[in-house]
Design a protein around this motif. Structure first.
Motif, short mmCIF file in Angstrom:
data_model
loop_
_atom_site.label_atom_id
_atom_site.label_comp_id
_atom_site.label_asym_id
_atom_site.label_seq_id
_atom_site.Cartn_x
_atom_site.Cartn_y
_atom_site.Cartn_z
N UNK A 84 45.75 -54.06 -44.90
CA UNK A 84 45.57 -53.23 -46.29
C UNK A 84 46.88 -52.41 -46.56
N UNK A 85 47.11 -52.25 -47.76
CA UNK A 85 48.42 -51.22 -47.93
C UNK A 85 47.92 -49.73 -48.01
N UNK A 86 48.69 -48.95 -47.78
CA UNK A 86 48.49 -47.49 -47.79
C UNK A 86 48.34 -46.89 -49.07
N UNK A 87 49.03 -47.41 -50.19
CA UNK A 87 49.26 -47.16 -51.71
C UNK A 87 48.02 -48.03 -52.37
N UNK A 88 47.54 -47.37 -53.60
CA UNK A 88 46.53 -48.01 -54.39
C UNK A 88 47.22 -49.16 -54.91
N UNK A 89 46.46 -50.19 -54.80
CA UNK A 89 46.83 -51.58 -55.38
C UNK A 89 46.79 -51.57 -56.97
N UNK A 90 47.59 -52.32 -57.50
CA UNK A 90 47.80 -52.18 -58.83
C UNK A 90 46.83 -53.32 -59.44
N UNK A 91 46.56 -54.33 -58.61
CA UNK A 91 45.35 -55.38 -59.14
C UNK A 91 44.38 -55.77 -57.80
N UNK A 92 43.47 -56.23 -58.25
CA UNK A 92 42.27 -57.02 -57.19
C UNK A 92 42.88 -57.69 -56.47
N UNK A 93 42.87 -58.01 -55.12
CA UNK A 93 43.40 -58.85 -54.31
C UNK A 93 42.57 -58.84 -53.14
N UNK A 94 43.36 -59.70 -52.06
CA UNK A 94 42.51 -59.88 -50.70
C UNK A 94 42.63 -58.57 -50.03
N UNK A 95 41.61 -57.84 -49.50
CA UNK A 95 41.59 -56.62 -48.69
C UNK A 95 41.73 -55.54 -49.49
N UNK A 96 41.15 -55.64 -50.87
CA UNK A 96 41.01 -54.45 -51.69
C UNK A 96 39.45 -54.23 -51.82
N UNK A 97 38.91 -53.00 -52.29
CA UNK A 97 37.54 -52.74 -52.63
C UNK A 97 37.75 -52.41 -54.24
N UNK A 98 37.04 -53.22 -54.97
CA UNK A 98 36.87 -53.10 -56.33
C UNK A 98 35.83 -52.47 -56.80
N UNK A 99 35.67 -51.31 -57.78
CA UNK A 99 34.45 -50.84 -58.18
C UNK A 99 34.40 -51.17 -59.74
N UNK A 100 33.33 -51.78 -60.13
CA UNK A 100 33.10 -52.29 -61.39
C UNK A 100 31.67 -51.63 -62.01
N UNK A 101 31.66 -51.67 -63.44
CA UNK A 101 30.58 -51.32 -63.99
C UNK A 101 30.14 -52.52 -64.87
N UNK A 102 28.92 -53.23 -64.61
CA UNK A 102 28.42 -54.23 -65.44
C UNK A 102 27.83 -53.67 -66.96
N UNK A 103 27.32 -54.67 -67.56
CA UNK A 103 26.77 -54.69 -68.98
C UNK A 103 25.73 -53.61 -69.20
N UNK A 104 24.92 -53.22 -67.81
CA UNK A 104 23.78 -52.00 -68.03
C UNK A 104 24.42 -50.88 -67.61
N UNK A 105 25.80 -50.57 -67.35
CA UNK A 105 26.33 -49.52 -66.83
C UNK A 105 25.85 -49.16 -65.39
N UNK A 106 25.51 -50.06 -64.71
CA UNK A 106 25.18 -50.05 -63.15
C UNK A 106 26.73 -50.17 -62.36
N UNK A 107 26.93 -49.51 -61.52
CA UNK A 107 28.12 -49.64 -60.75
C UNK A 107 28.07 -50.13 -59.55
N UNK A 108 29.06 -51.01 -59.30
CA UNK A 108 29.10 -51.86 -57.83
C UNK A 108 30.39 -51.94 -57.29
N UNK A 109 30.39 -52.03 -56.05
CA UNK A 109 31.69 -52.02 -55.31
C UNK A 109 31.65 -53.60 -54.34
#
Length: 165
Positions: A84-109
């Motif tokens: 993993x990199x020490x800096x915040x990645x600019x896009x989703x890639x391998x070895x990243x954690x992505x936080x999303x919000x779905x259509x019901x405003x529920x948050x998932x990682x």
């Protein structure tokens, strides 16, 4: 006991067929690589315990442990470590954690990790999964379409972070 009644070779003593190996590149995170090494150590200890049994008439558990050791050794040989990199990645890639919000405003990682480390219950997904394929390359603010058997879901990416080392 007469040697005539001892079965030395035959189907009971043949190795079990190998487990199938994925055709995809074997990318692993540091945590995934450590888990594979720990799994190999545990399997080797289990095999030693099985071989030390006084009653070894049933060799199937030993053969299963040997097969599992061959699989893990093959996965370790083919492992491609992605730090993993020490800096915040600019896009989703391998070895990243992505936080999303779905259509019901529920948050998932979700974490994009190697196949051997993937665990849907923990939000760890393999790069070949439909969800990871939808996320890879997306940036914060993007909306991606996750096509599932139950229907397509829109996910807005709200954060992308490197996996902890």
């Amino acid at each position: 006991m007469s040697r005539a009644f001892v079965k030395e070779d035959g189907p009971d003593n043949e190795p079990l067929p190998d487990l199938p190996i994925s055709p995809h590149p074997n990318y692993v995170s540091p945590r995934g690589l450590a888990a594979l090494r720990d799994r190999l150590t545990a399997l080797q200890a289990e095999l030693a315990r099985l071989r030390a049994r006084a009653d070894r008439l049933d060799r199937l558990p030993e053969r299963a442990a040997e097969r599992d050791i061959r699989y893990v050794e093959a996965r370790l040989r083919s492992a491609i470590l992605v730090e993993p990199t020490d800096t915040a990645p600019s896009e989703a890639a391998f070895s990243t954690r992505i936080t999303v919000v779905d259509e019901d405003d529920a948050q998932h990682e979700f974490e994009i990790v190697g196949e051997d480390e993937a665990d849907a219950a923990l939000g760890r997904i393999a790069p070949q999964s439909p969800l990871a394929r939808a996320l890879i390359g997306a940036r914060v603010g993007d909306v991606v379409e996750w096509r599932r058997p139950a229907g397509t879901v829109s996910l807005e990416i709200i954060a992308i972070d490197p996996l902890p080392c």
